[in-house]
Design an enzyme around this catalytic site. Structure first.
Site, PDB file in Angstrom:
ATOM      1  N   VAL A  99       0.820  -1.212   0.000  1.00 16.20           N
ATOM      2  CA  VAL A  99       0.000   0.000   0.000  1.00 16.20           C
ATOM      3  C   VAL A  99       0.852   1.259   0.000  1.00 16.20           C
ATOM      4  CG1 VAL A  99      -0.208   0.199   2.510  1.00 16.20           C
ATOM      5  CG2 VAL A  99      -2.039   1.071   1.052  1.00 16.20           C
ATOM      6  N   ALA A 250       5.324  -5.149   7.284  1.00 16.54           N
ATOM      7  CA  ALA A 250       3.998  -5.228   6.669  1.00 16.54           C
ATOM      8  C   ALA A 250       4.011  -4.537   5.323  1.00 16.54           C
ATOM      9  CB  ALA A 250       2.944  -4.589   7.557  1.00 16.54           C
ATOM     10  N   ASP A 251       3.316  -5.135   4.364  1.00 18.01           N
ATOM     11  CA  ASP A 251       3.112  -4.490   3.076  1.00 18.01           C
ATOM     12  C   ASP A 251       1.778  -3.766   3.026  1.00 18.01           C
ATOM     13  OD1 ASP A 251       5.226  -5.418   0.727  1.00 18.01           O
ATOM     14  OD2 ASP A 251       5.198  -6.730   2.469  1.00 18.01           O
ATOM     15  N   ARG A 252       0.817  -4.251   3.792  1.00 20.69           N
ATOM     16  CA  ARG A 252      -0.480  -3.573   3.883  1.00 20.69           C
ATOM     17  C   ARG A 252      -1.186  -4.037   5.151  1.00 20.69           C
ATOM     18  NH1 ARG A 252      -4.164  -1.303  -0.511  1.00 20.69           N
ATOM     19  NH2 ARG A 252      -2.412  -1.784  -1.886  1.00 20.69           N
ATOM     20  N   ALA A 260      -0.981  -7.987   5.665  1.00 19.57           N
ATOM     21  CA  ALA A 260      -0.337  -8.697   4.558  1.00 19.57           C
ATOM     22  C   ALA A 260       1.163  -8.479   4.653  1.00 19.57           C
ATOM     23  CB  ALA A 260      -0.857  -8.182   3.219  1.00 19.57           C
TER      24      ALA A 260
END
Length: 374
Positions: A99, A250-252, A260
Site C-alpha cells: 500500500v 507489513a506491506d499492507r 499482509a
C-alpha cells in the site's frame, strides 16, 4: 560497482538515482542507474529493489529523475499534472500488494493537481513534484528510527525485562527494504544499540531468500549477534524457549489490523500463538489502508513459478521436476487476532482490553493523522 558503506539501497542526488541490485547480494554489490519511470517500474517488478517503503520511494524518485530532465516540455501546467499522474498510475502497477506505493502515488497526484490550479508554468509542477519526492526520502529514515525507538521501549516494558531479549524476524525489513534503518529490523537495531538484545534470529524466507541473502547480510554488517534458521525450523525454535518475540514488517495493514506480509508470516503467527510468543508488526502509518475493512480485500500478488522451480529464487538452475504445477503467492495475510501490537512511528497500536481488537482509526485520529489518509 557501488560502495555499500551504510547499506543504502537507494542512492539519490537530484537528477540521478541508483538502486542497489539486491538480487545479487550478498556475494556482489552492484548499483543500477534509473533514468525514468520505466526503469523504476522494471527495477521494482524484477525485485532489484524490494520492501514496501523502499519501492514507494524508488518509484517516486524514478519519476523525479525523469521530470527533472523535461526542460523542453511545452505543455500547460494541467498537462504536466496529467503527465505526472499517468506515470504514477503506471508505477503503482509494478507491485500492487504494497500500500505504501499507492499511498505515495495518491498523495503526489493530489499535490500536482493542486499546484496546477495556481501555477502558470509547467516547470513549477515538476519542481513541486521533485521537492515532495525528496521529502519522502528524508522522512522515511526519521520515521524508521522512531519505529525502532517505540518498538524497543514497548518490548522492554511488555516483556518486563531490561536485557537479554531474543527475537525472530522474517524476510528483510532493514536498510535494504527502506530508505534507511528499517522497520522490524529497525526495532532490532534499537534493541541492540540499547544493550538489551541477546540475539536476533532470522528466517531464510524462501523462495526468494530475503532473510538469508539480505537480513543476515545486514545483521553481520552491523555486528548484531544473529543466527539464521530454515523457515521450517521456526516452530521448533519457539518451542525451545529461545525467543520472546517475533517482529515482522507489513506491506499492507487493513483497518481491523489484518496484515499482509511476506509469505510465511501467517505460519509464524500461528506458531507464536501456540507457543505463547508475542507477535509484533512494525510498519509506518503509510502501510495502513483504512479503506479495507479486513484482510479479505487485500490483493495478493503471485510471483513467477521459476522462483520455486529454479534455485536462487528463480535465478539459478532448475531443481524441481519438469511439468509440476506451481502456486507462488508473494504474501499472506495474518489475522489481527494473532498480532500482539502494531508498532508505528507515531507509537504502538495496542488492542482494547474490552474485546481484544485494534481500533486503528481512533489511534490515527488521536495522532492527528486521519485527515491526511482520506
Amino acid at each position: 560497482m557501488g560502495e555499500l558503506g551504510a547499506l543504502q539501497s537507494i542512492v539519490y542526488h537530484r537528477g540521478s538515482l541508483r538502486l542497489l541490485d539486491q538480487r545479487k547480494l550478498p556475494l556482489e554489490v552492484d548499483y543500477i542507474d534509473v533514468k525514468c519511470s520505466g526503469d523504476g517500474w522494471n527495477a521494482i517488478r524484477d525485485m532489484v529493489v524490494r520492501g514496501a517503503p523502499a519501492i514507494a520511494i524508488a518509484a517516486a524518485l524514478a519519476l523525479a529523475v525523469e521530470v527533472s530532465g523535461l526542460e523542453d516540455f511545452t505543455g500547460t501546467p494541467a498537462e504536466a499534472a496529467v503527465f505526472v499522474s499517468e506515470k504514477l498510475e503506471y508505477l503503482v502497477s509494478s507491485r500492487p500488494t504494497a500500500v505504501n506505493l499507492s499511498d505515495a502515488a495518491t498523495k503526489l497526484r493530489s499535490l500536482v493537481s493542486r499546484t496546477a490550479e495556481t501555477e502558470k508554468d509547467a516547470k513549477a509542477i515538476f519542481q513541486a513534484y521533485i521537492d515532495a519526492a525528496e521529502t519522502m526520502l528524508v522522512d522515511d529514515v526519521s520515521d524508521n528510527k522512531a519505529i525502532g525507538s517505540h518498538g524497543a521501549e514497548f518490548l522492554k516494558q511488555k516483556l518486563e525485562v531490561s536485557k537479554d531479549i531474543s527475537v525472530l524476524t522474517h524476510c528483510n525489513t532493514g536498510s535494504l527494504a527502506t530508505a534507511g534503518y528499517g522497520t522490524a529490523l529497525g526495532v532490532i537495531r534499537a534493541l541492540h544499540s540499547g544493550g538489551i538484545l541477546e540475539k536476533a534470529f532470522c528466517t531464510e524466507t524462501r523462495p526468494f531468500n530475503q532473510g538469508s541473502r539480505l537480513t543476515a547480510f545486514e545483521l553481520v554488517h552491523d555486528k548484531v549477534p544473529a543466527t539464521l534458521i530454515a523457515d521450517s525450523a521456526a516452530a521448533a525454535l519457539m518451542k525451545s524457549g529461545c525467543i520472546q518475540a517475533v517482529i515482522v514488517g507489513a506491506d499492507r495493514i487493513a483497518a481491523n489490523g489484518d496484515t499482509a506480509n511476506k509469505i510465511g508470516t501467517y505460519n509464524l503467527a500461528i506458531s507464536a500463538k501456540h507457543h505463547g510468543v508475542q507477535f509484533y508488526v512494525a510498519a509506518p502509518i503509510t502501510s495502513i489502508d483504512l479503506s479495507l475493512p479486513s484482510g479479505e480485500q487485500i490483493v495478493i500478488e503471485e510471483r513467477s513459478p521459476n522462483e520455486l522451480l529454479n534455485s536462487e529464487g528463480g535465478l539459478g538452475k532448475q531443481v524441481a521436476a519438469s511439468g509440476i504445477s506451481v502456486w507462488n503467492p508473494a504474501f499472506d495475510v495474518t489475522p489481527a487476532n494473532l498480532i500482539t501490537a502494531i508498532i508505528t512511528e507515531k507509537g504502538v497500536i495496542t488492542k482494547s482490553d474490552a474485546d481484544e481488537t485494534f481500533n486503528i482509526k481512533d489511534f490515527i485520529q488521536s495522532a492527528k493523522l486521519y485527515s491526511t489518509m482520506q
